[in-house]
Design a protein around this motif. Structure first.
Motif, PDB file in Angstrom:
ATOM      1  N   ALA A  18       0.807  -1.357  -0.004  1.00  0.00           N
ATOM      2  CA  ALA A  18       0.024  -0.090  -0.095  1.00  0.00           C
ATOM      3  C   ALA A  18       0.830   1.267   0.026  1.00  0.00           C
ATOM      4  O   ALA A  18       0.689   2.297  -0.385  1.00  0.00           O
ATOM      5  CB  ALA A  18      -0.827   0.154   1.277  1.00  0.00           C
ATOM      6  N   LYS A  19       1.939   1.261   0.463  1.00  0.00           N
ATOM      7  CA  LYS A  19       3.117   2.294   0.388  1.00  0.00           C
ATOM      8  C   LYS A  19       3.532   2.725  -1.090  1.00  0.00           C
ATOM      9  O   LYS A  19       4.114   3.690  -1.104  1.00  0.00           O
ATOM     10  CB  LYS A  19       4.168   2.043   1.263  1.00  0.00           C
ATOM     11  CG  LYS A  19       3.897   1.612   2.847  1.00  0.00           C
ATOM     12  CD  LYS A  19       5.263   1.460   3.607  1.00  0.00           C
ATOM     13  CE  LYS A  19       4.871   1.025   4.973  1.00  0.00           C
ATOM     14  NZ  LYS A  19       6.045   0.544   5.644  1.00  0.00           N
ATOM     15  N   HIS A  20       3.450   1.757  -1.843  1.00  0.00           N
ATOM     16  CA  HIS A  20       3.527   1.909  -3.361  1.00  0.00           C
ATOM     17  C   HIS A  20       2.289   1.727  -4.209  1.00  0.00           C
ATOM     18  O   HIS A  20       2.119   1.185  -5.013  1.00  0.00           O
ATOM     19  CB  HIS A  20       4.713   1.066  -3.851  1.00  0.00           C
ATOM     20  CG  HIS A  20       5.831   0.932  -3.028  1.00  0.00           C
ATOM     21  ND1 HIS A  20       6.945   1.829  -3.111  1.00  0.00           N
ATOM     22  CD2 HIS A  20       6.253   0.271  -1.819  1.00  0.00           C
ATOM     23  CE1 HIS A  20       7.973   1.517  -2.059  1.00  0.00           C
ATOM     24  NE2 HIS A  20       7.412   0.460  -1.431  1.00  0.00           N
ATOM     25  N   ASN A  21       1.410   2.785  -3.862  1.00  0.00           N
ATOM     26  CA  ASN A  21       0.209   2.730  -4.628  1.00  0.00           C
ATOM     27  C   ASN A  21       0.186   3.210  -6.230  1.00  0.00           C
ATOM     28  O   ASN A  21      -0.406   2.665  -6.828  1.00  0.00           O
ATOM     29  CB  ASN A  21      -0.785   3.841  -3.969  1.00  0.00           C
ATOM     30  CG  ASN A  21      -2.312   3.739  -4.330  1.00  0.00           C
ATOM     31  OD1 ASN A  21      -2.874   2.759  -4.297  1.00  0.00           O
ATOM     32  ND2 ASN A  21      -2.579   4.823  -4.893  1.00  0.00           N
ATOM     33  N   ASN A  22       1.400   3.777  -6.593  1.00  0.00           N
ATOM     34  CA  ASN A  22       1.708   4.081  -7.917  1.00  0.00           C
ATOM     35  C   ASN A  22       1.875   2.731  -8.651  1.00  0.00           C
ATOM     36  O   ASN A  22       1.749   2.603  -9.977  1.00  0.00           O
ATOM     37  CB  ASN A  22       2.784   5.035  -8.198  1.00  0.00           C
ATOM     38  CG  ASN A  22       4.036   4.303  -7.713  1.00  0.00           C
ATOM     39  OD1 ASN A  22       4.210   3.789  -6.659  1.00  0.00           O
ATOM     40  ND2 ASN A  22       5.433   4.465  -8.230  1.00  0.00           N
ATOM     41  N   VAL A  23       2.322   1.505  -8.002  1.00  0.00           N
ATOM     42  CA  VAL A  23       2.655   0.341  -8.623  1.00  0.00           C
ATOM     43  C   VAL A  23       1.636  -0.751  -8.367  1.00  0.00           C
ATOM     44  O   VAL A  23       1.009  -1.329  -9.179  1.00  0.00           O
ATOM     45  CB  VAL A  23       3.711  -0.084  -8.248  1.00  0.00           C
ATOM     46  CG1 VAL A  23       4.293  -1.586  -8.802  1.00  0.00           C
ATOM     47  CG2 VAL A  23       5.135   0.829  -8.609  1.00  0.00           C
ATOM     48  N   PHE A  24       1.380  -0.978  -6.908  1.00  0.00           N
ATOM     49  CA  PHE A  24       0.025  -1.539  -6.802  1.00  0.00           C
ATOM     50  C   PHE A  24      -1.161  -0.995  -6.237  1.00  0.00           C
ATOM     51  O   PHE A  24      -1.279  -0.504  -5.236  1.00  0.00           O
ATOM     52  CB  PHE A  24       0.523  -2.635  -5.333  1.00  0.00           C
ATOM     53  CG  PHE A  24       2.102  -3.299  -5.301  1.00  0.00           C
ATOM     54  CD1 PHE A  24       2.360  -4.357  -6.149  1.00  0.00           C
ATOM     55  CD2 PHE A  24       3.243  -2.683  -4.837  1.00  0.00           C
ATOM     56  CE1 PHE A  24       3.505  -4.962  -6.264  1.00  0.00           C
ATOM     57  CE2 PHE A  24       4.371  -3.156  -5.059  1.00  0.00           C
ATOM     58  CZ  PHE A  24       4.590  -4.348  -5.610  1.00  0.00           C
ATOM     59  N   GLY A  25      -1.949  -0.873  -7.159  1.00  0.00           N
ATOM     60  CA  GLY A  25      -3.211  -0.177  -7.066  1.00  0.00           C
ATOM     61  C   GLY A  25      -3.934  -0.606  -5.840  1.00  0.00           C
ATOM     62  O   GLY A  25      -3.786  -1.660  -5.338  1.00  0.00           O
ATOM     63  N   ASN A  26      -5.231   0.019  -5.671  1.00  0.00           N
ATOM     64  CA  ASN A  26      -6.026  -0.218  -4.466  1.00  0.00           C
ATOM     65  C   ASN A  26      -6.617  -1.899  -4.765  1.00  0.00           C
ATOM     66  O   ASN A  26      -6.898  -2.546  -3.918  1.00  0.00           O
ATOM     67  CB  ASN A  26      -7.353   0.780  -4.573  1.00  0.00           C
ATOM     68  CG  ASN A  26      -6.853   2.085  -4.217  1.00  0.00           C
ATOM     69  OD1 ASN A  26      -5.804   2.196  -3.366  1.00  0.00           O
ATOM     70  ND2 ASN A  26      -7.725   2.970  -4.503  1.00  0.00           N
ATOM     71  N   VAL A  27      -6.931  -2.202  -6.187  1.00  0.00           N
ATOM     72  CA  VAL A  27      -7.472  -3.592  -6.422  1.00  0.00           C
ATOM     73  C   VAL A  27      -6.503  -4.617  -6.139  1.00  0.00           C
ATOM     74  O   VAL A  27      -6.831  -5.704  -5.316  1.00  0.00           O
ATOM     75  CB  VAL A  27      -7.990  -3.709  -7.977  1.00  0.00           C
ATOM     76  CG1 VAL A  27      -8.202  -5.225  -8.155  1.00  0.00           C
ATOM     77  CG2 VAL A  27      -8.935  -2.774  -8.288  1.00  0.00           C
ATOM     78  N   TYR A  28      -5.148  -4.064  -6.334  1.00  0.00           N
ATOM     79  CA  TYR A  28      -4.027  -5.232  -5.994  1.00  0.00           C
ATOM     80  C   TYR A  28      -3.823  -5.336  -4.484  1.00  0.00           C
ATOM     81  O   TYR A  28      -3.919  -6.478  -3.758  1.00  0.00           O
ATOM     82  CB  TYR A  28      -2.860  -4.754  -6.782  1.00  0.00           C
ATOM     83  CG  TYR A  28      -1.860  -5.693  -6.858  1.00  0.00           C
ATOM     84  CD1 TYR A  28      -1.404  -6.273  -8.078  1.00  0.00           C
ATOM     85  CD2 TYR A  28      -1.083  -6.160  -5.655  1.00  0.00           C
ATOM     86  CE1 TYR A  28      -0.380  -7.114  -8.293  1.00  0.00           C
ATOM     87  CE2 TYR A  28       0.081  -7.204  -5.828  1.00  0.00           C
ATOM     88  CZ  TYR A  28       0.291  -7.583  -7.197  1.00  0.00           C
ATOM     89  OH  TYR A  28       1.208  -8.683  -7.177  1.00  0.00           O
ATOM     90  N   VAL A  29      -3.946  -4.242  -3.817  1.00  0.00           N
ATOM     91  CA  VAL A  29      -3.524  -4.329  -2.425  1.00  0.00           C
ATOM     92  C   VAL A  29      -4.784  -4.972  -1.838  1.00  0.00           C
ATOM     93  O   VAL A  29      -4.683  -5.767  -0.680  1.00  0.00           O
ATOM     94  CB  VAL A  29      -3.591  -2.783  -1.830  1.00  0.00           C
ATOM     95  CG1 VAL A  29      -3.498  -2.854  -0.460  1.00  0.00           C
ATOM     96  CG2 VAL A  29      -1.983  -2.320  -2.247  1.00  0.00           C
ATOM     97  N   SER A  30      -6.098  -4.518  -2.043  1.00  0.00           N
ATOM     98  CA  SER A  30      -7.344  -5.187  -1.431  1.00  0.00           C
ATOM     99  C   SER A  30      -7.393  -6.808  -1.609  1.00  0.00           C
ATOM    100  O   SER A  30      -7.594  -7.390  -0.631  1.00  0.00           O
ATOM    101  CB  SER A  30      -8.553  -4.760  -2.193  1.00  0.00           C
ATOM    102  OG  SER A  30      -8.494  -3.120  -1.927  1.00  0.00           O
ATOM    103  N   LEU A  31      -6.955  -7.237  -2.903  1.00  0.00           N
ATOM    104  CA  LEU A  31      -7.214  -8.761  -3.163  1.00  0.00           C
ATOM    105  C   LEU A  31      -5.949  -9.225  -2.405  1.00  0.00           C
ATOM    106  O   LEU A  31      -5.879 -10.615  -1.798  1.00  0.00           O
ATOM    107  CB  LEU A  31      -6.744  -9.055  -4.582  1.00  0.00           C
ATOM    108  CG  LEU A  31      -8.293  -8.954  -5.212  1.00  0.00           C
ATOM    109  CD1 LEU A  31      -7.954  -9.343  -6.642  1.00  0.00           C
ATOM    110  CD2 LEU A  31      -9.334  -9.741  -4.561  1.00  0.00           C
ATOM    111  N   VAL A  32      -4.804  -8.711  -2.147  1.00  0.00           N
ATOM    112  CA  VAL A  32      -3.561  -9.296  -1.426  1.00  0.00           C
ATOM    113  C   VAL A  32      -4.010  -9.473  -0.033  1.00  0.00           C
ATOM    114  O   VAL A  32      -3.835 -10.477   0.761  1.00  0.00           O
ATOM    115  CB  VAL A  32      -2.313  -8.496  -1.612  1.00  0.00           C
ATOM    116  CG1 VAL A  32      -1.271  -9.149  -0.493  1.00  0.00           C
ATOM    117  CG2 VAL A  32      -1.698  -8.485  -3.021  1.00  0.00           C
TER     118      VAL A  32
END
Length: 401
Positions: free
Chosen positions: A119-133
């Motif tokens: 989540a600290k790298h939102n420009n790479v791992f977007g909200n969808v990515y972080v939420s699913l992880v």
């Protein structure tokens, strides 16, 4: 943080290298756990240029897919997350992604979950990515979440690549036409119009117009370039304002032919990402809030957020969407079926596939139509040149003969 080290292995051989850890004590512990006796350890000096370098601050979509698949494989093989990330450091070639992996390692070592670290790298791992992880961490199915994310990233990449490739040819042709036009008015037409001016007499209106514009362009070509550049920058700034962004996004879905393509892209993006989040167990309101931000169109964002407020008031998703013409009845009806049968993620996935195919067909049709349109524009340009310059010169030559 990165630390340069020198250490002796069990055989007494001296090794040197770089270790990534949250702080110096963690770096020491990591080296000791790997059977090394520390000789020297100091924090690596970061390249000051890298902080301000505007280039290389993004991760290639293919690299992100590869990272997701490999991390999933390692986690499914029961390899600890930190060790998995360290293994990936030896396989990833992108410098920016390597730096991010190093930061992920440091954050996880300090007690953060993988999702919080990402989540600290939102420009790479977007909200969808972080939420699913995060959902995968909670449910114990992180490897499956990463595989699903890799699949979705590949589909998004393919959709963008198809649209971009379809636009490349007309963009190249139009750019070439602009360059040729500038060269013509700067170097070729002045000599031809000089011949017409020496002829005197009554010239056709189209010839008079071309002569006047050629003279103006010859003296004030820089004014036109500055004006066009200023207009482009002004429009770019206007689009960054709230009002400008609204008008731009409304225009994108209102223009004939192209607007229909944009609508289908947004509907495919809405369906695909909402399906992904629902499948991952994200609460529907939270999922819609995330989707509203990644559709990348304020018109659709406002519609989705309006739907969120209606859901909070006790209505269903289909009821919230049905009052907006931007969402066709096929979408609201299929969403309604998905809600009634508890198969919303599967229905949305089918919708996404349908609209992705529709985008493919529309883009192919547009590409086919652009070729004759470009030929017509070229024909008009050549016709104007012949009627305004070449025909009068030919008549002059004939009369003189």
């Amino acid at each position: 943080m990165k630390f340069n080290y020198k250490a002796r292995d069990k055989a007494g051989n001296v090794q040197s290298g770089v270790v990534v850890a949250y702080d110096e004590s963690k770096a020491e512990r990591l080296l000791i756990e790997n059977g090394l006796m520390i000789v020297a350890l100091e924090q690596a000096q970061e390249d000051p240029f890298s902080k301000f370098n505007p280039f290389g601050k993004s991760v290639n979509n293919k690299d992100l897919v590869l990272f997701s698949r490999q991390l999933s494989t390692l986690i499914s093989a029961r390899v600890p997350i930190i060790q998995s990330l360290r293994i990936l450091q030896d396989q990833i070639t992108g410098k920016y992604l390597l730096m991010i992996i190093g930061d992920l390692i440091a954050s996880v070592e300090n007690g953060d979950s993988l999702s919080n670290a990402m989540a600290k790298h939102n420009n790479v791992f977007g909200n969808v990515y972080v939420s699913l992880v995060k959902s995968g961490e909670v449910s114990g199915s992180l490897d499956k979440s990463l595989v699903y994310l890799a699949d979705q990233l590949e589909k998004d990449y393919e959709l963008k690549a198809k649209v971009k490739s379809a636009m490349t040819y007309p963009a190249f042709v139009l750019s070439a036409l602009l360059i040729v036009g500038i060269l013509m008015f700067k170097f070729v037409l002045p000599n031809l119009t000089a011949v017409l001016e020496e002829q005197g007499g009554n010239l056709p209106p189209i010839s008079v117009g071309l002569i006047a514009f050629t003279k103006f362009f010859g003296k004030f070509w820089w004014v036109l370039i500055v004006a066009l550049a200023s207009l482009a920058l002004g429009l770019r700034y206007y689009v960054t304002t709230t009002t400008g962004r609204y008008h731009w996004d409304r225009l994108k879905i209102s223009v004939p032919i192209i607007g229909d393509i944009f609508k289908k892209i947004y509907l495919a993006r809405f369906s695909r990402n909402l399906s992904t989040l629902v499948m991952g167990g994200i609460p529907i309101i939270k999922a819609l809030e995330i989707v509203s931000e990644i559709i990348n169109n304020v018109i659709y964002r406002d519609i989705v957020m309006d739907t969120v407020s209606k859901i909070s008031a006790g209505k269903s998703i289909s009821e919230g969407l049905s009052s907006h013409p931007e969402f066709p009845s096929i979408v609201t009806q299929m969403v309604k079926v998905g809600e009634q049968t508890a198969q919303l993620d599967d229905i949305l996935s089918k919708l996404a596939s349908f609209y992705e195919k529709e985008v493919d067909n529309k883009v192919a049709t547009l590409t086919t139509l652009l070729e004759p349109i470009i030929m017509i524009v070229l024909g008009i340009g050549v016709g104007v040149l012949v009627a305004g310059i070449l025909m009068p010169i030919y008549n002059l030559a004939s009369t003189g003969g």
